[in-house]
Design a protein around this motif. Structure first.
Motif, PDB file in Angstrom:
ATOM      1  N   ILE A 133       0.779  -1.092  -0.107  1.00 57.63           N
ATOM      2  CA  ILE A 133       0.118   0.172  -0.002  1.00 57.63           C
ATOM      3  C   ILE A 133       0.962   1.201   0.053  1.00 57.63           C
ATOM      4  O   ILE A 133       0.503   2.237  -0.805  1.00 57.63           O
ATOM      5  N   ARG A 134       1.855   1.255   0.738  1.00 55.73           N
ATOM      6  CA  ARG A 134       2.846   2.483   0.670  1.00 55.73           C
ATOM      7  C   ARG A 134       3.272   2.476  -0.730  1.00 55.73           C
ATOM      8  O   ARG A 134       3.434   3.883  -1.089  1.00 55.73           O
ATOM      9  N   LYS A 135       3.767   1.493  -1.376  1.00 59.21           N
ATOM     10  CA  LYS A 135       4.364   1.610  -2.778  1.00 59.21           C
ATOM     11  C   LYS A 135       3.332   2.518  -3.571  1.00 59.21           C
ATOM     12  O   LYS A 135       3.647   3.090  -4.541  1.00 59.21           O
ATOM     13  N   LEU A 136       1.994   1.879  -3.470  1.00 56.11           N
ATOM     14  CA  LEU A 136       0.917   2.500  -4.237  1.00 56.11           C
ATOM     15  C   LEU A 136       0.781   3.633  -4.008  1.00 56.11           C
ATOM     16  O   LEU A 136       0.542   4.795  -5.064  1.00 56.11           O
ATOM     17  N   ILE A 137       0.923   4.374  -2.696  1.00 57.60           N
ATOM     18  CA  ILE A 137       0.622   5.696  -2.376  1.00 57.60           C
ATOM     19  C   ILE A 137       1.854   6.699  -2.989  1.00 57.60           C
ATOM     20  O   ILE A 137       1.687   7.612  -3.565  1.00 57.60           O
ATOM     21  N   ARG A 138       2.975   6.073  -2.779  1.00 60.44           N
ATOM     22  CA  ARG A 138       4.062   6.644  -3.476  1.00 60.44           C
ATOM     23  C   ARG A 138       3.966   7.072  -4.852  1.00 60.44           C
ATOM     24  O   ARG A 138       4.274   7.948  -5.309  1.00 60.44           O
ATOM     25  N   LEU A 139       3.687   5.697  -5.581  1.00 57.99           N
ATOM     26  CA  LEU A 139       3.364   6.027  -7.128  1.00 57.99           C
ATOM     27  C   LEU A 139       2.360   6.767  -7.336  1.00 57.99           C
ATOM     28  O   LEU A 139       2.438   7.669  -8.325  1.00 57.99           O
ATOM     29  N   ALA A 140       1.156   6.934  -6.539  1.00 56.62           N
ATOM     30  CA  ALA A 140       0.190   7.856  -6.856  1.00 56.62           C
ATOM     31  C   ALA A 140       0.373   9.204  -6.633  1.00 56.62           C
ATOM     32  O   ALA A 140       0.285  10.080  -7.547  1.00 56.62           O
ATOM     33  N   ILE A 141       1.389   9.610  -5.586  1.00 56.80           N
ATOM     34  CA  ILE A 141       1.920  10.905  -5.697  1.00 56.80           C
ATOM     35  C   ILE A 141       2.902  11.345  -6.461  1.00 56.80           C
ATOM     36  O   ILE A 141       2.765  12.410  -7.025  1.00 56.80           O
TER      37      ILE A 141
ATOM     38  N   ILE B 258       2.884  10.059  -9.604  1.00 51.38           N
ATOM     39  CA  ILE B 258       2.185  10.556 -10.851  1.00 51.38           C
ATOM     40  C   ILE B 258       1.301  11.858 -10.760  1.00 51.38           C
ATOM     41  O   ILE B 258       1.434  12.586 -11.859  1.00 51.38           O
ATOM     42  N   GLY B 259       0.814  12.215  -9.633  1.00 51.39           N
ATOM     43  CA  GLY B 259       0.092  13.381  -9.408  1.00 51.39           C
ATOM     44  C   GLY B 259       1.028  14.631  -9.450  1.00 51.39           C
ATOM     45  O   GLY B 259       0.804  15.421 -10.329  1.00 51.39           O
ATOM     46  N   ILE B 260       2.195  14.618  -9.170  1.00 49.35           N
ATOM     47  CA  ILE B 260       3.290  15.718  -9.140  1.00 49.35           C
ATOM     48  C   ILE B 260       3.775  15.846 -10.539  1.00 49.35           C
ATOM     49  O   ILE B 260       3.736  16.796 -11.124  1.00 49.35           O
TER      50      ILE B 260
ATOM     51  N   LEU C 121       2.256  14.914 -13.459  1.00 46.40           N
ATOM     52  CA  LEU C 121       1.120  15.370 -13.986  1.00 46.40           C
ATOM     53  C   LEU C 121       0.934  16.850 -13.878  1.00 46.40           C
ATOM     54  O   LEU C 121       0.669  17.626 -14.853  1.00 46.40           O
ATOM     55  N   PHE C 122       0.973  17.507 -12.722  1.00 48.17           N
ATOM     56  CA  PHE C 122       0.844  18.786 -12.372  1.00 48.17           C
ATOM     57  C   PHE C 122       2.030  19.459 -12.872  1.00 48.17           C
ATOM     58  O   PHE C 122       1.689  20.755 -13.829  1.00 48.17           O
ATOM     59  N   LEU C 123       3.129  19.183 -12.865  1.00 43.80           N
ATOM     60  CA  LEU C 123       4.292  19.835 -13.579  1.00 43.80           C
ATOM     61  C   LEU C 123       4.087  19.869 -15.073  1.00 43.80           C
ATOM     62  O   LEU C 123       4.604  20.783 -15.727  1.00 43.80           O
ATOM     63  N   PHE C 124       3.753  18.720 -15.769  1.00 41.63           N
ATOM     64  CA  PHE C 124       3.479  18.616 -17.130  1.00 41.63           C
ATOM     65  C   PHE C 124       2.374  19.439 -17.687  1.00 41.63           C
ATOM     66  O   PHE C 124       2.693  20.399 -18.306  1.00 41.63           O
ATOM     67  N   ILE C 125       1.380  19.749 -16.901  1.00 41.11           N
ATOM     68  CA  ILE C 125       0.330  20.732 -17.335  1.00 41.11           C
ATOM     69  C   ILE C 125       0.919  22.415 -17.104  1.00 41.11           C
ATOM     70  O   ILE C 125       0.588  23.034 -17.909  1.00 41.11           O
ATOM     71  N   LEU C 126       1.755  22.226 -15.839  1.00 34.61           N
ATOM     72  CA  LEU C 126       2.373  23.578 -15.710  1.00 34.61           C
ATOM     73  C   LEU C 126       3.101  23.957 -16.692  1.00 34.61           C
ATOM     74  O   LEU C 126       3.074  25.349 -17.546  1.00 34.61           O
ATOM     75  N   ALA C 127       4.058  23.049 -17.255  1.00 35.43           N
ATOM     76  CA  ALA C 127       5.011  23.624 -18.206  1.00 35.43           C
ATOM     77  C   ALA C 127       4.628  23.726 -19.685  1.00 35.43           C
ATOM     78  O   ALA C 127       4.828  24.471 -20.236  1.00 35.43           O
ATOM     79  N   THR C 128       3.423  22.802 -19.832  1.00 34.17           N
ATOM     80  CA  THR C 128       2.681  23.155 -21.272  1.00 34.17           C
ATOM     81  C   THR C 128       2.177  24.468 -21.351  1.00 34.17           C
ATOM     82  O   THR C 128       1.978  25.193 -22.366  1.00 34.17           O
ATOM     83  N   ASN C 129       1.447  24.853 -20.166  1.00 30.08           N
ATOM     84  CA  ASN C 129       0.802  26.130 -20.343  1.00 30.08           C
ATOM     85  C   ASN C 129       1.732  27.496 -20.345  1.00 30.08           C
ATOM     86  O   ASN C 129       1.394  28.515 -21.141  1.00 30.08           O
TER      87      ASN C 129
END
Length: 214
Positions: free
Chosen positions: A5-13, A15-17, A19-27
């Protein structure tokens, strides 16, 4: 909490970070690469054709859509001060009851724009379709795009990708756009980058070349 579960949480975090950086960079890329091509009506260079991007004339609540009104007013202003000679209105024509180009034609007529100075593109299903068709179907490489400022950046980004010498004039009257629309445009800019550089999407319809009466 077990190790899996810890690994899944770290993976989700992660991925979220990412994705956020990709959206920020493209904008940042979309805005910074196009901001110098956005003008006021008075400062805009002269072009033969204005490409007016379509939107519904009414909101989902049935009220007049201020974005539609602003675009029509700006197109009429550019025509009246001789910044453009001809207006290409491009939008969705999904049913006989929803026809953005026809609505724009009628609205511009109410603003005393002669019908012979307006051409209609009924296949502007998306911003990408409208911009690319303006170039490849209607033969206009050097155009003035008319839309709201938040939309100008993405429209110009697409146009410049396809080698068009486009500028834009913001139709804004200074009113707020709302959080929902702002978020939608942020995501749309990222999607535009993916459409152009990864998916290499083209307009749904192209067809034979149409010569504008200019």
């Amino acid at each position: 909490m077990n190790n899996k579960i810890r690994k899944l949480i770290r993976l989700a975090i992660w991925i979220g970070i990412s994705l956020f950086l990709f959206i920020l960079a493209t904008n940042i890329w979309v805005v910074q690469s196009t901001k110098d091509y956005i003008h006021s009506a008075k400062e805009a260079p002269e072009n033969d054709v204005a490409l007016v991007l379509g939107t519904s004339k009414r909101t989902s609540e049935g009220r007049p859509n201020r974005f539609f009104v602003e675009r029509m007013n700006m197109a009429a202003t550019l025509h009246s001060i001789d910044k453009i000679k001809h207006i290409l209105v491009s939008g969705d024509n999904r049913t006989k009851y929803y026809n953005e180009p026809r609505d724009m034609l009628l609205a511009l007529g109410d603003l005393n724009i002669p019908e012979e100075d307006i051409s209609l593109d009924f296949a502007g299903l998306r911003t990408l379709d409208s911009v690319v068709r303006c170039n490849e179907v209607f033969g206009q490489n050097r155009v003035t795009i008319v839309t709201q400022e938040f939309h100008c950046y993405r429209s110009l980004f697409i146009a410049r990708y396809f080698g068009m010498k486009a500028i834009a004039v913001s139709a804004d009257d200074g009113g707020p756009i709302g959080n929902t629309l702002a978020l939608r445009e942020v995501l749309a800019r990222t999607m535009a980058v993916l459409d152009l550089y990864i998916l290499q999407r083209k307009p749904k319809y192209l067809g034979e070349e149409v010569k504008l009466p200019i």
